[in-house]
Write a protein that holds these residues in place. Sequence first.
Motif, PDB file in Angstrom:
ATOM      1  N   ALA A 175      14.012  -9.298  17.892  1.00 56.68           N
ATOM      2  CA  ALA A 175      13.438  -7.999  18.246  1.00 56.68           C
ATOM      3  C   ALA A 175      11.939  -8.030  18.020  1.00 56.68           C
ATOM      4  N   ASP A 176      11.260  -7.055  18.616  1.00 55.17           N
ATOM      5  CA  ASP A 176       9.810  -6.933  18.448  1.00 55.17           C
ATOM      6  C   ASP A 176       9.446  -6.058  17.257  1.00 55.17           C
ATOM      7  N   ALA A 177      10.374  -5.179  16.865  1.00 55.94           N
ATOM      8  CA  ALA A 177      10.145  -4.253  15.763  1.00 55.94           C
ATOM      9  C   ALA A 177      11.493  -3.902  15.160  1.00 55.94           C
ATOM     10  N   ILE A 178      11.486  -3.185  14.048  1.00 56.59           N
ATOM     11  CA  ILE A 178      12.734  -2.739  13.441  1.00 56.59           C
ATOM     12  C   ILE A 178      12.646  -1.258  13.112  1.00 56.59           C
ATOM     13  N   CYS A 179      13.799  -0.639  12.953  1.00 62.00           N
ATOM     14  CA  CYS A 179      13.902   0.735  12.458  1.00 62.00           C
ATOM     15  C   CYS A 179      14.934   0.682  11.340  1.00 62.00           C
ATOM     16  N   ASP A 180      14.473   0.851  10.095  1.00 61.62           N
ATOM     17  CA  ASP A 180      15.373   0.639   8.963  1.00 61.62           C
ATOM     18  C   ASP A 180      15.000   1.565   7.813  1.00 61.62           C
ATOM     19  N   LEU A 181      15.908   1.658   6.838  1.00 58.98           N
ATOM     20  CA  LEU A 181      15.633   2.462   5.657  1.00 58.98           C
ATOM     21  C   LEU A 181      14.571   1.792   4.799  1.00 58.98           C
ATOM     22  N   VAL A 182      13.680   2.595   4.257  1.00 66.26           N
ATOM     23  CA  VAL A 182      12.614   2.097   3.393  1.00 66.26           C
ATOM     24  C   VAL A 182      12.607   2.922   2.115  1.00 66.26           C
ATOM     25  N   CYS A 183      12.569   2.241   0.984  1.00 64.27           N
ATOM     26  CA  CYS A 183      12.423   2.935  -0.301  1.00 64.27           C
ATOM     27  C   CYS A 183      11.070   2.604  -0.921  1.00 64.27           C
ATOM     28  N   THR A 184      10.789   1.324  -1.094  1.00 57.75           N
ATOM     29  CA  THR A 184       9.514   0.918  -1.689  1.00 57.75           C
ATOM     30  C   THR A 184       8.608   0.200  -0.705  1.00 57.75           C
ATOM     31  N   GLY A 185       9.177  -0.426   0.311  1.00 62.60           N
ATOM     32  CA  GLY A 185       8.384  -1.192   1.264  1.00 62.60           C
ATOM     33  C   GLY A 185       8.233  -2.656   0.891  1.00 62.60           C
ATOM     34  N   ALA A 186       8.728  -3.046  -0.283  1.00 63.64           N
ATOM     35  CA  ALA A 186       8.565  -4.426  -0.745  1.00 63.64           C
ATOM     36  C   ALA A 186       9.307  -5.416   0.160  1.00 63.64           C
ATOM     37  N   THR A 187      10.508  -5.048   0.614  1.00 65.21           N
ATOM     38  CA  THR A 187      11.282  -5.944   1.477  1.00 65.21           C
ATOM     39  C   THR A 187      10.567  -6.170   2.802  1.00 65.21           C
TER      40      THR A 187
END
Length: 310
Positions: A175-187
């Motif tokens: 994929a060119d981008a993702i749409c996912d859950l974010v809590c801290t952004g570290a991943t």
Amino acid sequence: MSTCKACCENNGSEKKRLRIAIQKSGRLTDETLKLFKDSGIKISSNKDHLLAHAENLPIDILRVRDDDIPGLVMDHVVDWGIVGQNVLEETTMQRELDGMYTGFNEVLKLNFGDCRLSIAVPTEDEWHGLADLEGKKIATTYPHLLRRVMKEAGVNFRSVLLTGSVEVAPRAGLADAICDLVCTGATLQSNGLKEVETIYTSKAVLIGRDQPLFPEKQAIANTIIERFKGVMSAVESRYIMMNAPKAKLEQIRAILPGAENPSIIELEGSTDRVALHAVSREKVFWETLEQLKALGATSILVVPIEKMLG
């Protein structure tokens, strides 16, 4: 035991025991179990069992996948469920497309499970807005939430459905981008991605079936709701104690954050100072303590509250 007698006993239990579905393992599990513990609900600690029973209340706990919880409530398999708003919204939209029933009641918003559903792109990509994703492939576990936002923005895209490790999709060429859950952004950072747009914010929520409970169950439900509210209020509140000059009481009360009417207690041997006790429903910052001290308050003590009702 005859079949008839067994059915009667099961029906009796159905009327008296409150059944709650929770996430077996994952983002909300530990905080959900802590909420139960802090509310005085003693549950078996064996997480391998699908069904657990509270030791001190007529409550059954069903441990399942988080995306199964909305359906179990909507299909009236359980009375309550604790789930993230993101999962609830996504599941509701999927069931609507499938022609399935989607009725439920929101019982209580909970004070944990904060996260956001965000668009992330490779760090080196420029970002000007959602229009940058026109014709692009976006990997996600939440295709319906993503599709709704992109439709509102008038952006055409291709959805790549992944159920795990969404963040590796751009690096793997999926994929060119993702749409996912974010809590801290570290991943995201560790996978060479940057968060560029939040499309949905979520917390944990307690939902219930959209039909009246049996009276016995409703009595249990009312007790648990009050306990949950008490636990959440205690987490967000502080008990403040200090000695204060009588002449400054109005000014001191004016700067106490979110405080109810304080208790004023006469100090033995003092005619111009009193003890002031108050419950604050907001955080108490150092600046507030310094302002209190400047007004002549002494022995200022701020302590957490373990339990609170009313």
